[in-house]
Write an enzyme that holds these catalytic residues in place. Structure first.
Site, PDB file in Angstrom:
ATOM      1  N   HIS A 109       0.828  -1.207   0.000  1.00 48.84           N
ATOM      2  CA  HIS A 109       0.000   0.000   0.000  1.00 48.84           C
ATOM      3  C   HIS A 109       0.862   1.258   0.000  1.00 48.84           C
ATOM      4  O   HIS A 109       2.089   1.197   0.169  1.00 48.84           O
ATOM      5  CB  HIS A 109      -0.940   0.025   1.217  1.00 48.84           C
ATOM      6  CG  HIS A 109      -0.223   0.138   2.532  1.00 48.84           C
ATOM      7  ND1 HIS A 109       0.438  -0.916   3.121  1.00 48.84           N
ATOM      8  CD2 HIS A 109      -0.059   1.196   3.381  1.00 48.84           C
ATOM      9  CE1 HIS A 109       0.979  -0.530   4.263  1.00 48.84           C
ATOM     10  NE2 HIS A 109       0.695   0.757   4.447  1.00 48.84           N
ATOM     11  N   ASP A 159       0.608   4.955   2.038  1.00 51.16           N
ATOM     12  CA  ASP A 159      -0.149   5.599   3.119  1.00 51.16           C
ATOM     13  C   ASP A 159      -0.952   6.789   2.596  1.00 51.16           C
ATOM     14  O   ASP A 159      -0.429   7.608   1.830  1.00 51.16           O
ATOM     15  CB  ASP A 159       0.807   6.100   4.215  1.00 51.16           C
ATOM     16  CG  ASP A 159       1.552   4.954   4.895  1.00 51.16           C
ATOM     17  OD1 ASP A 159       1.018   3.832   4.937  1.00 51.16           O
ATOM     18  OD2 ASP A 159       2.679   5.201   5.375  1.00 51.16           O
ATOM     19  N   HIS A 207       4.728   0.053   0.253  1.00 51.03           N
ATOM     20  CA  HIS A 207       5.428  -0.729   1.268  1.00 51.03           C
ATOM     21  C   HIS A 207       4.503  -1.782   1.828  1.00 51.03           C
ATOM     22  O   HIS A 207       3.270  -1.684   1.700  1.00 51.03           O
ATOM     23  CB  HIS A 207       5.986   0.159   2.388  1.00 51.03           C
ATOM     24  CG  HIS A 207       4.959   0.956   3.131  1.00 51.03           C
ATOM     25  ND1 HIS A 207       4.414   2.122   2.650  1.00 51.03           N
ATOM     26  CD2 HIS A 207       4.363   0.745   4.337  1.00 51.03           C
ATOM     27  CE1 HIS A 207       3.546   2.600   3.512  1.00 51.03           C
ATOM     28  NE2 HIS A 207       3.487   1.785   4.551  1.00 51.03           N
ATOM     29  N   ARG A 260       4.643   6.253  14.237  1.00 48.81           N
ATOM     30  CA  ARG A 260       4.614   6.797  12.867  1.00 48.81           C
ATOM     31  C   ARG A 260       4.028   8.200  12.831  1.00 48.81           C
ATOM     32  O   ARG A 260       3.011   8.476  13.460  1.00 48.81           O
ATOM     33  CB  ARG A 260       3.771   5.888  11.962  1.00 48.81           C
ATOM     34  CG  ARG A 260       3.980   6.180  10.492  1.00 48.81           C
ATOM     35  CD  ARG A 260       3.104   5.314   9.614  1.00 48.81           C
ATOM     36  NE  ARG A 260       1.798   5.920   9.419  1.00 48.81           N
ATOM     37  CZ  ARG A 260       0.834   5.387   8.680  1.00 48.81           C
ATOM     38  NH1 ARG A 260       1.014   4.226   8.086  1.00 48.81           N
ATOM     39  NH2 ARG A 260      -0.323   5.997   8.545  1.00 48.81           N
TER      40      ARG A 260
HETATM   41  C1  SIN Z   1       2.809   1.135   7.773  1.00 52.70           C
HETATM   42  O1  SIN Z   1       2.196   0.517   6.940  1.00 52.70           O
HETATM   43  O2  SIN Z   1       2.817   2.342   7.789  1.00 52.70           O
HETATM   44  C2  SIN Z   1       3.627   0.396   8.794  1.00 52.70           C
HETATM   45  C3  SIN Z   1       4.867  -0.178   8.234  1.00 52.70           C
HETATM   46  C4  SIN Z   1       5.576  -1.050   9.217  1.00 52.70           C
HETATM   47  O3  SIN Z   1       5.060  -1.290  10.301  1.00 52.70           O
HETATM   48  O4  SIN Z   1       6.669  -1.495   8.894  1.00 52.70           O
END
Ligand code: SIN
Length: 281
Positions: free
Chosen positions: A103, A105, A258, A273
């Site tokens: 995906h 973000d 990612h 995050r």
């Molecule tokens: C996310 O998708 O923002 C998290 C990525 C992660 O936990 O490595």
């Protein structure tokens, strides 16, 4: 105290994206020259990684603010006392992790987040890596014919089916993902964007949030999107990040996908995050 600008080194993780930046202490105030070097690396490599950082949530926030306004995620549980910092958490008794599908973000927002900045707080003994894929490569490796078709198309992105009341969120998400009533926005974006920072063209659809192509039926869309989703996950376009406590990574949401690997059953993983506000594409 920040270290001298000349001591920064940028070491690529792969030929297509990702680089580790050494010689910077992000807990101190960055000089303009340092920040400009870091921003250049971000635009060149799309994913930048800093190791052994000792950052509290306020330091994390201060670094994020160098890039722009904060885009507060409306679905993730925030870190206690820090409403702008989202928790990405998996406890030992939970089976699902957050972000396991490819995906980008916030692509469901009309002005998708420029980037996300993740700090590793607790990492499992093994597993829990994150994969990134370059959407510059995904675009570049399409035929000129398909590139031209895609450049004339837009696609819809939504959070409803992932975060909304009918998303069927499994109970293990309880306490981690909330506010289903806020999953109301659908956004239309070009399927190929020209990146505002690098000037390069990137494929801008992703398997998690892109629902259909504007003016096409869901069935018609599924045929082309299905191909693009498989293409974008080509291992040759990717790099892999193994986290340690104190690792900070920032990725470019306009140029990458990612996915967080869910391969550490029975262990804890806790990340913080912050997403930085972007602009309409
Ligand atoms: C996310 O998708 O923002 C998290 C990525 C992660 O936990 O490595």
């Amino acid at each position: 105290m920040s270290r001298d600008f000349k001591s920064i080194s940028v070491n690529p993780l792969s030929g297509n994206l990702g680089a580790e930046i050494a010689g910077v202490d992000l807990s101190g105030a960055l000089t303009n020259a340092q920040f400009s070097e870091i921003r250049d690396a971000f635009h060149r490599h799309s994913v930048i990684v800093f190791r052994d950082q000792e950052l509290d949530p306020d330091d994390h926030l201060a670094f994020a603010r160098r890039w722009g306004e904060i885009n507060v995620n409306r679905f993730f549980t925030p870190v206690e006392g820090h409403p702008m910092v989202a928790e990405v958490r998996k406890e030992p008794d939970q089976t699902e992790n957050i972000g396991s599908g490819w995906h980008t973000d916030h692509s469901y927002d009309t002005a998708p987040a420029l980037g996300s900045i993740l700090v590793a707080r607790v990492v499992p003994e093994f597993g829990g890596d994150t994969l990134f894929s370059s959407m510059y490569m995904a675009y570049d490796m399409l035929s000129p014919g398909l590139q031209k078709v895609l450049e004339g198309l837009k696609a819809w992105h939504s959070s409803r089916h992932v975060f909304g009341p009918n998303a069927g969120a499994e109970t293990s998400r309880t306490g981690r993902i909330g506010n289903p009533d806020k999953a109301t926005q659908d956004s239309l974006h070009p399927m190929v964007i020209t990146h505002p920072g690098s000037g390069r063209k990137a494929l801008y659809v992703n398997p998690e949030f892109t629902t259909h192509i504007d003016g096409w039926s869901h069935e018609e869309s599924a045929a082309l999107l299905g191909y693009l989703f498989q293409h974008g996950a080509n291992p040759h376009f990717t790099c892999r990040l193994s986290w340690a406590e104190g690792t900070l990574a920032m990725w470019d949401n306009r140029a990458t996908w990612h996915c967080a690997l869910n391969d550490y059953p029975g262990q804890r993983r806790l990340m913080h995050r912050i997403t930085v506000e972007g602009e309409p594409l």
